[in-house]
Design a protein around this motif. Structure first.
Motif, PDB file in Angstrom:
ATOM      1  N   ALA A  79     -93.486 -41.549-121.185  1.00  0.00           N
ATOM      2  CA  ALA A  79     -94.223 -40.278-121.149  1.00  0.00           C
ATOM      3  C   ALA A  79     -93.325 -39.142-121.633  1.00  0.00           C
ATOM      4  N   GLY A  80     -93.890 -38.278-122.466  1.00  0.00           N
ATOM      5  CA  GLY A  80     -93.168 -37.107-122.939  1.00  0.00           C
ATOM      6  C   GLY A  80     -92.277 -37.348-124.140  1.00  0.00           C
ATOM      7  N   MET A  81     -92.211 -38.591-124.624  1.00  0.00           N
ATOM      8  CA  MET A  81     -91.324 -38.881-125.750  1.00  0.00           C
ATOM      9  C   MET A  81     -92.002 -38.717-127.109  1.00  0.00           C
ATOM     10  N   PHE A  82     -93.325 -38.604-127.118  1.00  0.00           N
ATOM     11  CA  PHE A  82     -94.062 -38.553-128.374  1.00  0.00           C
ATOM     12  C   PHE A  82     -94.864 -37.266-128.486  1.00  0.00           C
ATOM     13  N   ALA A  83     -94.875 -36.702-129.703  1.00  0.00           N
ATOM     14  CA  ALA A  83     -95.659 -35.502-129.941  1.00  0.00           C
ATOM     15  C   ALA A  83     -97.148 -35.794-129.860  1.00  0.00           C
ATOM     16  N   ARG A  84     -97.542 -37.024-130.156  1.00  0.00           N
ATOM     17  CA  ARG A  84     -98.940 -37.417-130.080  1.00  0.00           C
ATOM     18  C   ARG A  84     -99.031 -38.935-129.949  1.00  0.00           C
ATOM     19  N   ILE A  85    -100.023 -39.398-129.205  1.00  0.00           N
ATOM     20  CA  ILE A  85    -100.317 -40.825-129.057  1.00  0.00           C
ATOM     21  C   ILE A  85    -101.771 -41.033-129.462  1.00  0.00           C
ATOM     22  N   ASP A  86    -101.997 -41.946-130.399  1.00  0.00           N
ATOM     23  CA  ASP A  86    -103.358 -42.258-130.816  1.00  0.00           C
ATOM     24  C   ASP A  86    -103.555 -43.764-130.829  1.00  0.00           C
ATOM     25  N   GLY A  87    -104.657 -44.193-130.232  1.00  0.00           N
ATOM     26  CA  GLY A  87    -105.094 -45.578-130.322  1.00  0.00           C
ATOM     27  C   GLY A  87    -106.481 -45.640-130.910  1.00  0.00           C
ATOM     28  N   LEU A  88    -107.043 -46.821-130.915  1.00  0.00           N
ATOM     29  CA  LEU A  88    -108.376 -47.037-131.467  1.00  0.00           C
ATOM     30  C   LEU A  88    -109.427 -46.479-130.511  1.00  0.00           C
ATOM     31  N   ARG A  89    -110.298 -45.641-131.030  1.00  0.00           N
ATOM     32  CA  ARG A  89    -111.353 -45.060-130.200  1.00  0.00           C
ATOM     33  C   ARG A  89    -112.702 -45.756-130.376  1.00  0.00           C
ATOM     34  N   ALA A  90    -112.791 -46.661-131.318  1.00  0.00           N
ATOM     35  CA  ALA A  90    -114.007 -47.451-131.500  1.00  0.00           C
ATOM     36  C   ALA A  90    -114.029 -48.606-130.507  1.00  0.00           C
TER      37      ALA A  90
END
Length: 213
Positions: free
Chosen positions: A123-134
């Motif tokens: 937590a807190g190490m990434f400016a953004r986290i994105d996974g699959l939303r479908a």
């Protein structure tokens, strides 16, 4: 110009989950009368779209409905085994080695990815986290990477992606960036090296390579 932003892949890269992926794949194949695949064959053959990989391993065509069924069976088995999965041995050290901004992009489901990343102490190490939303995945990563960078406001030419698949490299190049490929994931190291992209055997080594691009 030295890259300014690092994008990490999750499954097979930061997360050491090859054996769980293989066992979950075999659970899905068994449900439709398919044979088992071992880790070496999986690494030699796995590719996106995942439906094409499934079709080759099953020895027949599969339609969208059957792929959806296989995908659900796979993910149900995968979730059950996650409690025994650790980060790659040098994942935290590698993340801390990068001097610029960094983010995480995965083709795993977003609503499960975010708490998992936090649960592994990242937590807190990434400016953004994105996974699959479908609800159903299995496709190429390029469009997801483009959307990820747009949300960050980062230009593709400023990016290096660290991942374990040829699709990760294809995605990075599609936005004008670079990739460093990691041999500890889902793809046979020989396949990675044959692609001509930079290849690293550890994540710390991958970051050091990324710093020179």
């Amino acid at each position: 110009m030295t890259a300014k932003h690092l994008v990490w892949d999750w499954n097979g890269t930061l997360l050491d989950d090859l054996h769980l992926v293989v066992s979950s794949t075999n659970v899905a194949f068994a449900a439709v009368g398919g044979r088992d695949v071992d880790s070496d064959e999986h690494r030699r053959t796995f590719r996106r779209p995942v439906a094409d990989f499934y079709a080759e391993m099953l020895g027949r065509a599969i339609d969208a409905e059957e792929f959806g069924r296989l995908d659900r069976i796979f993910h149900d088995a995968y979730r059950l085994g996650l409690t025994d999965v650790t980060l790659a041995a040098d994942a935290q050290a590698a993340i801390k080695t990068w001097p610029g901004s960094q983010s995480l992009l995965s083709m795993w489901f977003h609503h499960e990815l975010v708490p998992a990343v936090e649960g592994y102490g990242l937590a807190g190490m990434f400016a953004r986290i994105d996974g699959l939303r479908a609800e159903l995945g299995g496709g190429f990563k390029a469009a997801h990477l483009a959307a990820h960078l747009a949300e960050l406001g980062v230009e593709g030419r400023d990016v290096v992606m660290i991942g374990d698949s040829l699709d990760d490299a294809d995605a990075a190049e599609a936005v004008g960036g670079h990739a460093v490929l990691y041999t500890g994931g889902f793809t046979d190291p020989a396949r990675l090296r044959e692609s001509g992209r930079p290849v690293a055997d550890t994540l710390v080594e991958a970051v050091k390579m990324a710093m020179s691009l």
